[in-house]
Design a protein around this motif. Structure first.
Motif: not given
Length: 162
Positions: A87-94
Motif C-alpha cells: 500500500e502507499p506509505y501515508p504522506g509519501d507516495r514514493r
C-alpha cells in the motif's frame, strides 16, 4: 509445592523447548509452503498493532539482515501468494507499506502464532515476579549465546567441521 529444580532440569527444559520449536517450525513451514524468512516477516506483521509504525521494505530488510533486492523478492513472493499487500506509505507516495492479508479465521494465522500463543498462555500462569525472573533468564541466555558466537565466529564466519 513443587520439587526443587536442578540446573540440569532447567537445561533439559530449555533443550526440550528448542527441540519442540524446531519441530513445530519445520511443520509450519511445510504446511504453509513458505521459507524461514517468509514466516519471520508474516509473524512480525501479524504481531503489529494498529498504532504501530507502518512496516516498510527497509524495516523488513534491516530485521532480516538481507539486501533490498532480496527483500523485494520476498515481498513479491508473499504478495503473489496472497499473504501480504503493498500500500502507499501515508504522506509519501514514493514509499510503500507492507501489511499482512491473512484472514482472521485462516488456519495459517493460528499456525504462525502457535509459539507466541503458547508462550503467552504459560506467561499468564506466572505472577509478575516470576515473569520478570523468566524474562531475565531468557534474555541472559540470548545475550550469552550472541556474545559467545560473536567471539567464536568473528565477522560472521561460519564454523567449519574439522
Amino acid at each position: 509445592m513443587r520439587d526443587r529444580a536442578t540446573t540440569e532440569d532447567v537445561v533439559k527444559a530449555l533443550n526440550d523447548l528448542t527441540d519442540s520449536g524446531i519441530a513445530s517450525e519445520r511443520t509450519a513451514l511445510q504446511s504453509l509452503g513458505i521459507g524461514p524468512n517468509d514466516a519471520k516477516v508474516l509473524r512480525f506483521l501479524l504481531q503489529r498493532g494498529p498504532d504501530d509504525e507502518p512496516v516498510t521494505p527497509r524495516m523488513l530488510a534491516a530485521m532480516l539482515g538481507i539486501s533490498s533486492a532480496a527483500t523485494t523478492a520476498l515481498i513479491d513472493r508473499l504478495a503473489e501468494a496472497g499473504w501480504v499487500a503493498r500500500e502507499p506509505y501515508p504522506g509519501d507516495r514514493r514509499s510503500i507499506v507492507v501489511r499482512e492479508t491473512v484472514e482472521d479465521s485462516s488456519p495459517a494465522r493460528r499456525i504462525l502464532s502457535v509459539r507466541r500463543a503458547s508462550a503467552v498462555a504459560a506467561a499468564e500462569r506466572l505472577g509478575p515476579e516470576e515473569r520478570r525472573i523468566v524474562a531475565d533468564f531468557l534474555d541472559d541466555i540470548a545475550r550469552g549465546e550472541t556474545e559467545d558466537m560473536g567471539e567464536m565466529c568473528p565477522n560472521d564466519e561460519t564454523p567449519r567441521a574439522p
